[in-house]
Scaffold this active site. Structure first.
Site, mmCIF file in Angstrom:
data_model
loop_
_atom_site.group_PDB
_atom_site.id
_atom_site.type_symbol
_atom_site.label_atom_id
_atom_site.label_comp_id
_atom_site.label_asym_id
_atom_site.label_seq_id
_atom_site.Cartn_x
_atom_site.Cartn_y
_atom_site.Cartn_z
ATOM 1 N N HIS A 170 -9.221 35.085 -32.262
ATOM 2 C CA HIS A 170 -8.606 34.235 -33.286
ATOM 3 C C HIS A 170 -7.113 34.149 -33.058
ATOM 4 O O HIS A 170 -6.523 34.994 -32.373
ATOM 5 C CB HIS A 170 -8.894 34.780 -34.699
ATOM 6 C CG HIS A 170 -8.390 36.164 -34.900
ATOM 7 N ND1 HIS A 170 -9.131 37.278 -34.579
ATOM 8 C CD2 HIS A 170 -7.197 36.638 -35.349
ATOM 9 C CE1 HIS A 170 -8.431 38.364 -34.833
ATOM 10 N NE2 HIS A 170 -7.240 38.007 -35.292
ATOM 11 N N TYR B 189 -2.404 43.178 -29.055
ATOM 12 C CA TYR B 189 -1.211 42.631 -29.711
ATOM 13 C C TYR B 189 0.023 43.395 -29.248
ATOM 14 O O TYR B 189 -0.023 44.627 -29.097
ATOM 15 C CB TYR B 189 -1.299 42.799 -31.229
ATOM 16 C CG TYR B 189 -2.189 41.813 -31.925
ATOM 17 C CD1 TYR B 189 -1.660 40.674 -32.528
ATOM 18 C CD2 TYR B 189 -3.558 42.036 -31.998
ATOM 19 C CE1 TYR B 189 -2.479 39.778 -33.185
ATOM 20 C CE2 TYR B 189 -4.387 41.136 -32.653
ATOM 21 C CZ TYR B 189 -3.839 40.015 -33.236
ATOM 22 O OH TYR B 189 -4.657 39.123 -33.883
#
Ligand SMILES: [Fe+2]
Length: 191
Positions: free
Chosen positions: A126, A76
């Site tokens: 996800h 991320y």
């Protein structure tokens, strides 16, 4: 208009917001997360689309959809992510979309991969969603069928209906984007 007293669809299960909500970033507008900073993001392109409806089956127009996710390396772009996997300067990682008059949305992104959150703990691939309509907000996550970590993920296990959060990508079949996949994720909120 459907009969609101007669729900035909089950609400999409909520999921945790997670630690990597991009509070310090500006979202990519326009739905394409794969062309950030003047280059092309690495990884498998995923054309993601779907429809936001009420439990009665009515479209939810002009809903705001935020999506955020790890890149093709499982990282991320967030100061709290301690995963040593590399960032991708050409992947936006955070997008802001709006549904049209029929409740539909579309985005072009990269298929994320599973990533470590603690020693010995791996989360399945996800994409996070936050859907905000005039009256309601849903925070959830979309998963991918066939991911070996789906079966042991405590967050996916917390969903009352896991299947509602799992999509099955298939080849997009686009001559202009060979190798790209597509997936449909429909979302049901209250009103
Ligand atoms: Fe996440």
């Amino acid at each position: 208009m459907s009969d609101r007293s007669n729900p035909v669809l089950a609400r999409t299960p909520p999921q945790i917001l997670g630690p990597f909500y991009p509070i310090a970033r500006t979202p990519e507008l326009g739905g394409d997360l794969t062309r950030h900073g003047g280059g092309k993001a690495s990884g498998t392109v995923l054309y993601l689309s779907g429809r936001v409806t009420t439990v009665a089956g009515d479209p939810v127009p002009d809903a705001q959809i935020e999506i955020w996710q790890a890149n093709a390396n499982g990282r991320y772009d967030h100061p709290g992510d301690e995963n040593p996997a590399p960032l991708d300067p050409h992947f936006a990682g955070y997008g802001l979309l709006r549904t049209d008059a029929d409740g539909r949305y579309a985005a072009k992104t990269i298929r994320p991969i599973a990533y470590p959150v603690a020693p010995g703990v791996i989360r399945p691939a996800h994409i996070h969603f936050m859907v905000t309509s005039r009256t309601e907000r849903l925070v959830t996550q979309m998963y991918f069928s066939g991911d070996a970590y789906n079966a042991i993920d405590p967050f996916l296990a917390s969903a009352r209906r896991k299947d509602a959060l799992i999509v099955t990508p298939f080849p997009a079949g686009r001559a202009d984007d060979p190798g790209a996949e597509m997936a449909e994720f429909n979302i049901v909120i209250g009103a």
